[in-house]
Enzyme design. Structure first.
Site, PDB file in Angstrom:
ATOM      1  N   HIS A   1      -7.119   9.785  -2.119  1.00  0.00           N
ATOM      2  CA  HIS A   1      -6.554   9.688  -0.771  1.00  0.00           C
ATOM      3  C   HIS A   1      -7.447  10.328   0.292  1.00  0.00           C
ATOM      4  O   HIS A   1      -7.665   9.754   1.364  1.00  0.00           O
ATOM      5  CB  HIS A   1      -5.161  10.336  -0.761  1.00  0.00           C
ATOM      6  CG  HIS A   1      -4.276   9.852   0.329  1.00  0.00           C
ATOM      7  ND1 HIS A   1      -2.912   9.771   0.209  1.00  0.00           N
ATOM      8  CD2 HIS A   1      -4.532   9.415   1.586  1.00  0.00           C
ATOM      9  CE1 HIS A   1      -2.382   9.309   1.329  1.00  0.00           C
ATOM     10  NE2 HIS A   1      -3.354   9.094   2.181  1.00  0.00           N
TER      11      HIS A   1
ATOM     12  N   TYR B   1       3.332   9.783   0.358  1.00  0.00           N
ATOM     13  CA  TYR B   1       4.351   9.184   1.215  1.00  0.00           C
ATOM     14  C   TYR B   1       5.751   9.545   0.746  1.00  0.00           C
ATOM     15  O   TYR B   1       6.731   9.318   1.468  1.00  0.00           O
ATOM     16  CB  TYR B   1       4.210   7.662   1.258  1.00  0.00           C
ATOM     17  CG  TYR B   1       2.884   7.158   1.771  1.00  0.00           C
ATOM     18  CD1 TYR B   1       1.986   8.006   2.428  1.00  0.00           C
ATOM     19  CD2 TYR B   1       2.515   5.827   1.604  1.00  0.00           C
ATOM     20  CE1 TYR B   1       0.766   7.544   2.874  1.00  0.00           C
ATOM     21  CE2 TYR B   1       1.294   5.356   2.060  1.00  0.00           C
ATOM     22  CZ  TYR B   1       0.419   6.214   2.686  1.00  0.00           C
ATOM     23  OH  TYR B   1      -0.789   5.743   3.134  1.00  0.00           O
TER      24      TYR B   1
ATOM     25  N   ASP C   1       0.841  -1.198   0.000  1.00  0.00           N
ATOM     26  CA  ASP C   1       0.000   0.000   0.000  1.00  0.00           C
ATOM     27  C   ASP C   1       0.875   1.247   0.000  1.00  0.00           C
ATOM     28  O   ASP C   1       1.561   1.534   0.985  1.00  0.00           O
ATOM     29  CB  ASP C   1      -0.914   0.004   1.227  1.00  0.00           C
ATOM     30  CG  ASP C   1      -1.863   1.181   1.208  1.00  0.00           C
ATOM     31  OD1 ASP C   1      -2.886   1.101   0.499  1.00  0.00           O
ATOM     32  OD2 ASP C   1      -1.578   2.192   1.879  1.00  0.00           O
TER      33      ASP C   1
ATOM     34  N   LYS D   1      -2.090   6.162  -4.285  1.00  0.00           N
ATOM     35  CA  LYS D   1      -3.197   7.085  -4.052  1.00  0.00           C
ATOM     36  C   LYS D   1      -2.962   8.460  -4.687  1.00  0.00           C
ATOM     37  O   LYS D   1      -1.828   8.962  -4.723  1.00  0.00           O
ATOM     38  CB  LYS D   1      -3.414   7.268  -2.545  1.00  0.00           C
ATOM     39  CG  LYS D   1      -3.553   5.955  -1.781  1.00  0.00           C
ATOM     40  CD  LYS D   1      -3.759   6.152  -0.296  1.00  0.00           C
ATOM     41  CE  LYS D   1      -3.606   4.851   0.454  1.00  0.00           C
ATOM     42  NZ  LYS D   1      -2.197   4.421   0.585  1.00  0.00           N
TER      43      LYS D   1
END
Length: 309
Positions: free
Chosen positions: A107, A47, A42, A76
């Site tokens: 997201h 990130y 994921d 996302k």
């Protein structure tokens, strides 16, 4: 063990989340987790480690450790790219060194001021409040997500951090129904109504923060972890497992996908060892009794506004 999504694709019921994973540790993390048995990863543009994940995946493929079709890769769309869905998806694919995504999620249900594709910022106004773009609707964003499926860039699309009302709206305006809603849920934040609503309408629930955030969220948001709860500790002793394993097993028996994160090899192994036991109906109900409606992921700390209020 996998859950069949509403479009027929199968999603492994346990995955590894790479949020807050540093670039220099990702290679070993990804390769070791594949060796342990993880097949679901994921990721997210926000990130800021998609490129490092992509390098590790390429090494895994090139070395013959695993084939692309054996993995389920999620990433996302960030809030600042909601008006640039195609470009953002292509940017993520390039960084991940993939030709398609298994799952692409919106997201958060909010568009903010665009600051460049893949930049994934959360711009604040002069008042210190998140600069929300009120010209881009979630419906517009969703139809752009649907186009990604039509073009073959993405196999499944979904939503993240949507409540019942927003999920219901998405079902109403969608041509391609969301396959997944990824939400925070754990023994202290069970969200039974939202989970039941999604499952009733064929939407798989993925539990991010399935362990209540533990030390990571305590550091960022000052929250407490359900892993210290005496009920979970007692069940851990009963089943000869850890509190984390009990929490993950509870999530799996709710038919939710769980995506714990860890940078420690032993924890990676531990989190994956949840298929050799089953919680009794009584113990599932016991865990159900410790719900505190306690959210541990609090982006308002950075955004100057609580979107959950």
């Amino acid at each position: 063990m996998a859950i069949t999504l509403n479009n027929g694709f199968k999603m492994p019921i346990i995955g590894l989340g790479v949020w807050r994973m540093e670039g220099n540790e990702i290679r070993d993390l990804i390769l070791n987790s594949i060796k342990i048995g993880y097949r679901h990863f994921d990721c997210a543009a926000d990130y800021k480690n998609e490129a490092e994940v992509g390098d590790a995946l390429k090494e895994a493929f090139d070395s013959g450790l695993v084939k692309r079709e054996d993995l389920f890769i999620t990433t996302k769309l960030w809030n600042s790219d909601q008006g640039h869905v195609l470009e953002a998806c292509k940017d993520s694919l390039k960084k991940l060194q993939l030709t398609y995504l298994d799952l692409y999620l919106v997201h958060f249900p909010v568009a903010v001021r665009h600051t460049g594709v893949g930049n994934t910022s959360s711009p604040l106004g002069d008042d210190g409040v998140l600069d929300i773009d009120t010209t881009i609707s979630l419906e517009t964003t969703w139809h752009a997500m649907e186009d990604l499926v039509s073009s073959g860039l993405v196999r499944s699309i979904g939503i993240s951090n949507y409540d019942i009302f927003l999920t219901r709206d998405c079902l109403a305006y969608s041509k391609i129904k969301p396959a997944v809603n990824q939400i925070e849920t754990h023994p202290y934040f069970q969200r039974d109504s939202l989970v039941k609503f999604c499952q009733k309408h064929g939407i798989c629930v993925t539990a991010h923060t399935p362990l209540g955030g533990a030390a990571a969220n305590a550091e960022w948001f000052g929250t407490v972890s359900c892993l210290d709860d005496q009920v979970l500790k007692g069940l851990a002793e009963k089943y000869k497992k850890t509190a984390a394993q009990i929490s993950l097993r509870w999530g799996i028996q709710r038919n939710t996908v769980v995506i714990p994160k860890s940078s420690k090899l032993e924890r990676l192994k531990e989190n994956f060892q949840v298929f050799d036991f089953e919680l009794s109906k009584e113990d599932m109900e016991l865990i159900g009794s410790i719900d505190r409606k306690y959210r541990t992921n609090q982006p308002a700390v950075f955004w100057g506004i609580d979107l959950y209020a």
